[in-house]
Design a protein around this motif. Sequence first.
Motif, PDB file in Angstrom:
ATOM      1  N   ARG A  38       5.664  11.303   8.271  1.00 16.87           N
ATOM      2  CA  ARG A  38       4.342  12.218   7.735  1.00 16.87           C
ATOM      3  C   ARG A  38       4.306  12.113   6.424  1.00 16.87           C
ATOM      4  N   LEU A  39       5.162  11.486   5.598  1.00 13.34           N
ATOM      5  CA  LEU A  39       5.242  11.122   4.148  1.00 13.34           C
ATOM      6  C   LEU A  39       4.105  10.004   4.084  1.00 13.34           C
ATOM      7  N   THR A  40       4.271   9.022   4.914  1.00 15.23           N
ATOM      8  CA  THR A  40       3.577   7.728   4.610  1.00 15.23           C
ATOM      9  C   THR A  40       2.022   8.198   5.445  1.00 15.23           C
ATOM     10  N   GLU A  41       2.027   9.025   6.492  1.00 17.04           N
ATOM     11  CA  GLU A  41       0.760   9.116   6.976  1.00 17.04           C
ATOM     12  C   GLU A  41      -0.102   9.899   6.024  1.00 17.04           C
ATOM     13  N   GLU A  42       0.297  10.808   5.300  1.00 15.59           N
ATOM     14  CA  GLU A  42      -0.576  11.600   4.096  1.00 15.59           C
ATOM     15  C   GLU A  42      -0.738  10.552   3.285  1.00 15.59           C
ATOM     16  N   ALA A  43      -0.231   9.446   2.688  1.00 19.28           N
ATOM     17  CA  ALA A  43      -0.604   8.477   1.748  1.00 19.28           C
ATOM     18  C   ALA A  43      -1.483   7.449   2.528  1.00 19.28           C
ATOM     19  N   THR A  44      -1.555   7.389   3.599  1.00 16.09           N
ATOM     20  CA  THR A  44      -2.383   6.557   4.201  1.00 16.09           C
ATOM     21  C   THR A  44      -3.980   6.918   4.480  1.00 16.09           C
ATOM     22  N   GLN A  52      -0.182   3.869  -2.289  1.00 20.28           N
ATOM     23  CA  GLN A  52      -0.326   4.806  -1.173  1.00 20.28           C
ATOM     24  C   GLN A  52       0.863   5.939  -1.174  1.00 20.28           C
ATOM     25  N   LEU A  53       2.015   5.164  -1.639  1.00 15.71           N
ATOM     26  CA  LEU A  53       3.595   5.990  -1.869  1.00 15.71           C
ATOM     27  C   LEU A  53       3.419   6.959  -3.042  1.00 15.71           C
ATOM     28  N   GLY A  54       2.629   6.655  -3.698  1.00 18.25           N
ATOM     29  CA  GLY A  54       2.263   7.597  -4.922  1.00 18.25           C
ATOM     30  C   GLY A  54       1.288   8.577  -4.829  1.00 18.25           C
ATOM     31  N   THR A  92       5.623  10.862  -2.917  1.00 19.26           N
ATOM     32  CA  THR A  92       6.021  10.399  -1.760  1.00 19.26           C
ATOM     33  C   THR A  92       7.011   9.168  -1.884  1.00 19.26           C
ATOM     34  N   ALA A  93       6.700   8.370  -2.888  1.00 19.68           N
ATOM     35  CA  ALA A  93       7.511   7.311  -3.052  1.00 19.68           C
ATOM     36  C   ALA A  93       9.200   7.923  -3.281  1.00 19.68           C
ATOM     37  N   GLN A  94       9.299   8.969  -4.012  1.00 17.79           N
ATOM     38  CA  GLN A  94      10.720   9.353  -4.313  1.00 17.79           C
ATOM     39  C   GLN A  94      11.299   9.783  -3.031  1.00 17.79           C
ATOM     40  N   LEU A  95      10.490  10.887  -2.305  1.00 16.25           N
ATOM     41  CA  LEU A  95      11.007  11.381  -1.149  1.00 16.25           C
ATOM     42  C   LEU A  95      11.372  10.172  -0.200  1.00 16.25           C
ATOM     43  N   SER A  96      10.502   9.147  -0.012  1.00 23.05           N
ATOM     44  CA  SER A  96      10.571   8.072   0.992  1.00 23.05           C
ATOM     45  C   SER A  96      12.010   7.286   0.747  1.00 23.05           C
TER      46      SER A  96
END
Length: 288
Positions: A150-156, A95-97, A116-120
């Motif tokens: 919003r980062l994790t929402e897109e990953a989800t 998810q994070l990647g 996403t993982a880097q920014l998170s």
Amino acid sequence: DGSILTATQAKAPGAAASQWFYKDKTGKAQGPFSTESMTEWLKQGKLRSDLQVRPSSATDFVPLGDGSILTARPSVPKAKAKAKAKAAASPNAQQLGAGKWFYLDKSGKQQGPFTTAQLSGWLKQGKLQSSLLVRSGFQKDFSPIGDGSRLTEEATRHAAATKIQAVQRGKVARQDTTKPAAAKAKAKTKAKVKAAPKAVPAAVVPKAAPKSAVQAPAAVPAAAAPVAATQAAVQAGELGPENQWFYLDKAGQAQGPFSTAQMSGWLQQGKVKPDLQVRNSLESSFAP
């Protein structure tokens, strides 16, 4: 600064409230006010971060903070709520990647892409400010990163689309195992057709639907057949509201619903442009 408060506003029953109350200086509740009004007042600096607010579906007041609570997701049964909270608290590596992100540096130059993982990770370490302007690879405009939700929402969403595709692949595999039975049924059908009179009234056998009704055009997907298939899946309880999508056509008319798998497929095939305005059934506003 409240600029990311244009996130999901649910319309379905039991969804995130669009009506809000706040406590004035005397401790008296004022309201209700719409999410749009609260958002606008926050942008104008008329609301403090320590203002006590609550949605119409709750009884307890909490601080407004940076306004992120205005975009809270729909309330769900406790079991589902716990599962969602757990997934949001510790998203898996896939998810994070999933996404690619870009940000604007101090000189206004675009930097990226980053995962996403880097920014998170950088956000948790305090290396990024909430006002940092970012966008995903499918977005045209930059907006503040805020608290990073919003980062994790897109990953989800990416994970949900992947799961739907996996389920569909599983259905195809199961269909392959039924080919012998399907062949027998087809043979019986052919026998019945041979036994039927050669001339069949047009009213009994309708003409085949034109290809345009069942195939997506090169630019924007056709609505008729995909919508019918999606509605059938919704009625069968196979497709949740978060996986039902709408888009604005060239005339500004909303088209849909379409499933996440359909939209993902058209995007990969180049039939949908990244700047196409879309929303799912839990959202009230369209975004690229």
